[in-house]
Design a protein around this motif. Structure first.
Motif, PDB file in Angstrom:
ATOM      1  N   GLY A 103       0.996  -0.827  -0.092  1.00 14.64           N
ATOM      2  CA  GLY A 103      -0.321   0.169   0.199  1.00 14.64           C
ATOM      3  C   GLY A 103       0.646   1.395  -0.136  1.00 14.64           C
ATOM      4  O   GLY A 103       1.849   0.985   0.113  1.00 14.64           O
ATOM      5  N   ALA A 104      -0.275   2.320  -0.272  1.00 14.29           N
ATOM      6  CA  ALA A 104       0.593   3.871  -0.106  1.00 14.29           C
ATOM      7  C   ALA A 104       1.236   3.983   0.689  1.00 14.29           C
ATOM      8  O   ALA A 104       2.964   5.044   0.589  1.00 14.29           O
ATOM      9  N   PRO A 113      -2.716  -2.951  -2.063  1.00 14.86           N
ATOM     10  CA  PRO A 113      -3.090  -1.820  -3.231  1.00 14.86           C
ATOM     11  C   PRO A 113      -3.922  -2.430  -4.375  1.00 14.86           C
ATOM     12  O   PRO A 113      -4.184  -2.091  -5.041  1.00 14.86           O
ATOM     13  N   GLU A 116      -6.230  -0.568  -7.141  1.00 16.28           N
ATOM     14  CA  GLU A 116      -5.305   0.587  -6.756  1.00 16.28           C
ATOM     15  C   GLU A 116      -4.675  -0.125  -8.234  1.00 16.28           C
ATOM     16  O   GLU A 116      -3.950   0.954  -9.847  1.00 16.28           O
ATOM     17  N   LEU A 117      -4.032  -1.334  -9.024  1.00 15.83           N
ATOM     18  CA  LEU A 117      -4.152  -2.362  -9.566  1.00 15.83           C
ATOM     19  C   LEU A 117      -3.988  -2.227 -11.031  1.00 15.83           C
ATOM     20  O   LEU A 117      -5.508  -3.027 -11.154  1.00 15.83           O
ATOM     21  N   SER A 118      -3.469  -1.526 -12.270  1.00 18.32           N
ATOM     22  CA  SER A 118      -3.711  -2.204 -13.074  1.00 18.32           C
ATOM     23  C   SER A 118      -2.356  -2.111 -13.943  1.00 18.32           C
ATOM     24  O   SER A 118      -1.197  -1.325 -14.198  1.00 18.32           O
ATOM     25  N   ALA A 121       0.681  -0.142 -14.550  1.00 18.92           N
ATOM     26  CA  ALA A 121       1.215   1.027 -13.632  1.00 18.92           C
ATOM     27  C   ALA A 121       2.349   1.282 -12.964  1.00 18.92           C
ATOM     28  O   ALA A 121       3.482   0.693 -12.607  1.00 18.92           O
ATOM     29  N   ARG A 135       5.520   0.192  -4.363  1.00 18.17           N
ATOM     30  CA  ARG A 135       4.360   1.043  -4.081  1.00 18.17           C
ATOM     31  C   ARG A 135       3.234   1.166  -5.531  1.00 18.17           C
ATOM     32  O   ARG A 135       4.781   2.034  -6.254  1.00 18.17           O
ATOM     33  N   VAL A 136       2.761   1.633  -5.713  1.00 12.73           N
ATOM     34  CA  VAL A 136       2.243   3.063  -6.705  1.00 12.73           C
ATOM     35  C   VAL A 136       2.535   3.838  -6.239  1.00 12.73           C
ATOM     36  O   VAL A 136       3.164   4.178  -5.061  1.00 12.73           O
ATOM     37  N   PRO A 138       1.961   7.677  -6.578  1.00 12.41           N
ATOM     38  CA  PRO A 138       1.044   8.205  -6.310  1.00 12.41           C
ATOM     39  C   PRO A 138       0.965   9.394  -7.374  1.00 12.41           C
ATOM     40  O   PRO A 138       1.521   9.567  -7.981  1.00 12.41           O
ATOM     41  N   GLY A 142      -3.800   3.763 -12.856  1.00 13.25           N
ATOM     42  CA  GLY A 142      -3.508   3.213 -12.042  1.00 13.25           C
ATOM     43  C   GLY A 142      -3.594   3.781 -10.087  1.00 13.25           C
ATOM     44  O   GLY A 142      -3.707   2.601  -9.719  1.00 13.25           O
ATOM     45  N   GLY A 143      -2.616   4.127 -10.194  1.00 17.59           N
ATOM     46  CA  GLY A 143      -2.681   4.234  -8.896  1.00 17.59           C
ATOM     47  C   GLY A 143      -3.624   5.543  -8.231  1.00 17.59           C
ATOM     48  O   GLY A 143      -4.169   6.502  -8.583  1.00 17.59           O
TER      49      GLY A 143
END
Length: 143
Positions: A103-104, A113, A116-118, A121, A135-136, A138, A142-143
């Motif tokens: 996670g963020a 997350p 949030e995922l694709s 990303a 982590r994605v 921000p 995708g995030g």
């Protein structure tokens, strides 16, 4: 390291990698013959078989290739972490790497997350107990 299946057992060759990770730096190997980067660390280039390879600091940027949300894992300490996101990412330098997406917040807390995922990303490296996780980024797609 009885009971901890998630911690590395460095040897003489991989010690450089794990010491860098403990210090918050992600390393890859680059061949001085064909100039291609690779990961996981090996003493030879998996592309041209040259032994003329060197450590290089990676940017810590990656894109998500694929992932799976793990809901059950009976090995300690994974049982306490479920659900978590096991992933394969493409490092900006080229190599593909198996990892975990977190996670963020702090790498060791929060829900995974998954929403949030694709694929594709943008990710950035973080470290949990000296282990690289991602982590994605921000504010990115995708995030």
């Amino acid at each position: 390291m009885a009971g901890r299946f998630d911690l590395p057992e460095p040897d003489a060759f991989t010690r450089t990698y794990w010491e860098a990770a403990a210090g918050g730096r992600l390393l890859i190997r680059r061949c001085r013959t064909c100039h291609r980067a690779h990961h996981y660390p090996r003493e030879f280039c998996p592309h041209c078989w040259s032994e003329d390879v060197a450590w290089e600091r990676a940017s810590g940027r990656a894109t998500l290739y694929t992932w799976s949300v793990v809901h059950r894992n009976d090995l300690p300490p994974f049982t306490d972490r479920t659900p978590y996101v096991a992933a394969v990412v493409d490092l900006a330098e080229g190599p593909r790497m198996m990892t975990e997406v977190v996670g963020a917040g702090e790498p060791s807390t929060g829900e995974p997350p998954a929403g949030e995922l694709s694929a594709g990303a943008e990710l950035e490296v973080a470290f949990r107990e000296g282990i690289p996780v991602f982590r994605v980024v921000p504010g990115t797609a995708g995030g």
